[in-house]
Every structure is written in structure tokens, then in C-alpha cells.
Design a protein around this motif. Structure first.
Motif, short mmCIF file in Angstrom:
data_model
loop_
_atom_site.label_atom_id
_atom_site.label_comp_id
_atom_site.label_asym_id
_atom_site.label_seq_id
_atom_site.Cartn_x
_atom_site.Cartn_y
_atom_site.Cartn_z
N ALA A 23 0.88 -1.17 0.00
CA ALA A 23 0.00 0.00 0.00
C ALA A 23 0.91 1.22 0.00
O ALA A 23 2.00 1.18 0.57
CB ALA A 23 -0.87 -0.01 1.24
N SER A 24 0.49 2.26 -0.66
CA SER A 24 1.34 3.46 -0.69
C SER A 24 0.46 4.71 -0.78
O SER A 24 -0.74 4.62 -1.00
CB SER A 24 2.29 3.40 -1.89
OG SER A 24 1.56 3.55 -3.09
N GLY A 25 1.09 5.84 -0.59
CA GLY A 25 0.40 7.12 -0.73
C GLY A 25 0.69 7.68 -2.13
O GLY A 25 1.84 7.67 -2.57
N VAL A 50 4.59 6.76 -2.53
CA VAL A 50 5.57 6.56 -1.46
C VAL A 50 5.07 5.51 -0.47
O VAL A 50 3.89 5.48 -0.13
CB VAL A 50 5.88 7.90 -0.74
CG1 VAL A 50 4.61 8.55 -0.17
CG2 VAL A 50 6.92 7.72 0.38
N GLY A 51 6.01 4.66 -0.04
CA GLY A 51 5.66 3.64 0.94
C GLY A 51 6.87 3.24 1.77
O GLY A 51 7.95 3.84 1.64
N MET A 52 6.66 2.24 2.64
CA MET A 52 7.69 1.87 3.63
C MET A 52 8.18 0.44 3.46
O MET A 52 8.65 -0.17 4.42
CB MET A 52 7.11 2.05 5.04
CG MET A 52 6.54 3.42 5.31
SD MET A 52 5.74 3.48 6.92
CE MET A 52 4.88 5.06 6.81
N SER A 86 -3.54 3.76 -1.35
CA SER A 86 -4.61 3.78 -0.35
C SER A 86 -5.06 5.20 -0.02
O SER A 86 -6.16 5.40 0.47
CB SER A 86 -4.14 3.07 0.93
OG SER A 86 -2.97 3.68 1.42
N ASN A 87 -4.20 6.16 -0.26
CA ASN A 87 -4.52 7.55 0.12
C ASN A 87 -3.69 8.49 -0.75
O ASN A 87 -2.69 8.08 -1.33
CB ASN A 87 -4.17 7.78 1.60
CG ASN A 87 -2.73 7.41 1.91
OD1 ASN A 87 -2.40 6.22 2.10
ND2 ASN A 87 -1.85 8.41 1.93
N PHE A 111 4.54 8.90 8.78
CA PHE A 111 4.19 9.27 7.41
C PHE A 111 4.97 10.52 7.07
O PHE A 111 5.57 11.16 7.93
CB PHE A 111 2.67 9.50 7.28
CG PHE A 111 1.86 8.22 7.36
CD1 PHE A 111 1.94 7.27 6.36
CD2 PHE A 111 1.02 7.97 8.44
CE1 PHE A 111 1.20 6.08 6.41
CE2 PHE A 111 0.28 6.79 8.51
CZ PHE A 111 0.37 5.84 7.50
N GLU A 112 4.95 10.89 5.79
CA GLU A 112 5.79 12.00 5.33
C GLU A 112 5.16 13.35 5.71
O GLU A 112 3.96 13.46 5.96
CB GLU A 112 5.94 11.93 3.80
CG GLU A 112 6.54 10.62 3.30
CD GLU A 112 5.62 9.43 3.46
OE1 GLU A 112 4.39 9.60 3.29
OE2 GLU A 112 6.11 8.33 3.78
N VAL A 171 -5.55 3.26 5.84
CA VAL A 171 -4.82 2.47 4.85
C VAL A 171 -5.37 1.05 4.79
O VAL A 171 -5.67 0.51 3.73
CB VAL A 171 -3.30 2.44 5.19
CG1 VAL A 171 -2.55 1.45 4.33
CG2 VAL A 171 -2.69 3.84 5.06
N1 HPA Z 1 3.12 7.13 3.02
C1 HPA Z 1 3.91 6.08 3.29
N2 HPA Z 1 3.48 4.83 3.32
C2 HPA Z 1 2.18 4.61 3.06
C3 HPA Z 1 1.30 5.67 2.77
C4 HPA Z 1 1.78 6.99 2.75
O1 HPA Z 1 1.07 7.98 2.51
N3 HPA Z 1 0.07 5.11 2.56
C5 HPA Z 1 0.23 3.77 2.71
N4 HPA Z 1 1.50 3.46 3.00
#
Ligand code: HPA
Length: 287
Positions: free
Chosen positions: A129-131, A225-227, A250-251, A208-209, A266
Motif C-alpha cells: 500500500a502506498s500514498g 511513497v511507501g515503507m 490507499s490515500n 508518514f511523510e 490504509v
Molecule cells: N506514506 C507512506 N506509506 C504509506 C502511505 C503513505 O502515505 N500510505 C500507505 N503506506
């Protein structure tokens, strides 16, 4: 001279122990590996419960029972390795991953991916999942990863090189196999799913960033962006595997809508697209 890294021989021994254990539990010769990201574990449950005519039943093993694996601590990640035949292909799924932000060493973060490589997979499908940073993308949609930017401040290949897997200085020009990605985007369109395509920036988290960091990431060419994911993609590419990355946006990333980002949001967003995601992973397995 001493350092903090285990020797190549020690790493080989742990990989062998994990593989021997998995084989003794009925894991065969998988061709494809899949790593399931935050909020996407329902696919693992679906596969555990799916019975295909003419295929042997899935094998499901808790991480805590596999030598060298650690238990998984973050909610939304359930810590099981599942071996199954999916549309005639032998597949091994990792439902749950270790993150660098949990305090695991990079070596532990990539250990499960390395076990899949040692089991003989030829293709690794990495999900997360990432932003979304790219403002033309929509929260709730999927993105095929075309490339990544490693901003984790370290690299999983630091330490002794496992020469039998790949070179000391591996090329990273085509980590996410171009032809497969094009085919995946095309076939997804065929089932009514429009995949975005772009660059994943991997940061350590767990915060988060900030909006300023998101502007910076946009400037350097990141689309989301993700982790996670970057370490696994690096070790898979090092070992010469085909890699497919699928990111669930996810966002919208920090500062774009002004709303705060939460891990509940998320995970909940992941649950809403379970079905679409499952169909896209099925396609990626069968390309
Ligand atoms: N930033 C980093 N990792 C994430 C994000 C995010 O906005 N959404 C889901 N994983």
C-alpha cells in the motif's frame, strides 16, 4: 576484521534450514512468489480456501514455525506462508512482511524473499500500500511499479555477497520487468481495471511523510511513497528474477488533500479493493 553482518556461509545455512523445513511440510517447486502488503492479506485467505479441481490442497505454515523467520507484529499482516496451485501454476505466497521500521535488520527484512528465491521461484510479485504523490492518480486505485527510488538509507545487499545468486554490483536498469508490466497493464484493461504506472519511493517510516517531503519526492520523480518493497525488489533483481510490483494507492500523500493519514484508513481502504486486487494478482501470476 569484524562487522555486523553474518557470513555468506551462515546466511546459506539459514536459507537451507528454512527450505528443508518447508519441503518437509509439503512445499514443492514454486514458479512464482507473491508478497502481500498491508491490508491485502485477504488474498491469502482466499487462496487458502480456494480448491481447484485437479490441484493439491494449499499448504499454509505460520511464520513462527519456519526456521529463521520472525513473528509478525503489525496489525494488517498475518504471518503465514501459503503454497498453492493457482490456475495450474505453483505459487508461494507470503501473507505478512517484516518492515525495517519495526527494528528488524535489512537481512531479516529480506530473509523471506530470499527463502522464496532459494525455493526456486522465477518471478516475484511484490505488493504494497502506498500514498499517491502523482496528483493525476486517484486514491483507491492500483499502480504498476515501473521503477523505484531507494531512500531507506541502506541496501539489503550490504554485507557479504552471495555469489551463487548474483554479482557484487548488480545492474538495476530494469528491476521491474518491462514486458511483463506492459502485458499486465493490457490484460488488466481487458478485465476493466485501469492500472496507473509509476515510480515508488521507499522510505523507512514509521512516521508518514510531511507535505514538504512529499513535494521533494515529487520533484525527484516519485509517483507514490511507501515503507516497504524496495529491499525485496533489490534482492530479487540481484538474483535475476522477473519482478512485478503492484501498489495499492490507499490515500493521497501528505499535504495533497490536507487530511491526516492513518494506518486504519490504509487498512480499511485495502479491504475495499480486495476483489480487484485479487484479480490483478491472478493475472500477474499467469502472465
Ligand atoms: N506514506 C507512506 N506509506 C504509506 C502511505 C503513505 O502515505 N500510505 C500507505 N503506506
Amino acid at each position: 576484521m569484524t562487522n555486523n553482518y553474518r557470513s555468506a556461509e551462515e546466511i546459506r545455512t539459514s536459507l537451507r534450514e528454512a527450505v528443508d523445513y518447508l519441503r518437509s511440510m509439503g512445499v514443492g517447486e514454486p514458479e512464482v512468489g507473491v508478497i502481500l502488503g498491508s491490508g491485502l492479506n485477504t488474498y491469502g485467505e482466499e487462496i487458502e480456501n480456494r480448491r481447484e479441481a485437479g490441484s493439491s490442497d494449499p499448504v499454509s505454515i505460520a511464520y513462527r514455525d519456519i526456521p529463521g523467520f520472525r513473528d509478525v507484529s503489525v496489525s494488517g499482516h498475518n504471518g503465514r506462508l501459503i503454497y498453492a496451485e493457482i490456475s495450474g501454476r505453483k505459487v508461494v505466497l507470503l501473507a505478512g512482511r517484516y518492515h525495517f521500521y519495526e527494528g528488524h535488520s535489512m537481512e531479516d527484512v529480506v530473509f523471506p524473499a530470499r527463502v522464496l528465491i532459494a525455493l526456486g521461484i522465477k518471478r516475484l510479485i511484490i505488493t504494497n500500500a502506498s500514498g499517491a504523490i502523482n496528483e493525476s492518480f486517484r486514491a483507491g486505485s492500483l499502480m504498476a511499479i515501473s521503477d523505484h527510488i531507494n531512500l531507506m538509507g541502506t541496501n539489503p545487499l550490504i554485507g557479504p555477497n552471495l555469489e551463487e545468486l548474483g554479482p557484487r554490483f548488480p545492474d538495476m536498469t530494469n528491476v521491474y520487468t518491462r514486458d511483463l508490466r506492459a502485458k499486465l497493464i493490457d490484460e488488466a484493461r481487458g478485465i476493466g481495471v485501469s492500472l496507473n504506472e509509476g515510480v515508488y519511493a521507499g522510505l523507512t517510516g514509521p512516521s508518514f511523510e510531511t507535505p514538504a517531503e512529499i513535494r521533494f519526492l515529487r520533484t525527484i520523480g516519485a509517483d507514490c511513497v511507501g515503507m516497504s518493497s524496495v529491499p525485496e525488489a533489490i534482492v530479487a533483481s540481484h538474483a535475476g528474477l522477473e519482478v512485478i510490483g503492484i501498489s495499492f494507492l490507499s490515500n493521497m500523500a501528505a499535504g495533497i488533500t490536507g487530511n491526516a493519514i492513518t494506518s486504519d484508513e490504509v487498512n480499511e481502504a485495502g479491504e475495499k479493493i480486495t476483489d480487484t486486487f485479487a484479480r490483478v494478482v491472478d493475472l500477474a501470476i499467469n502472465l
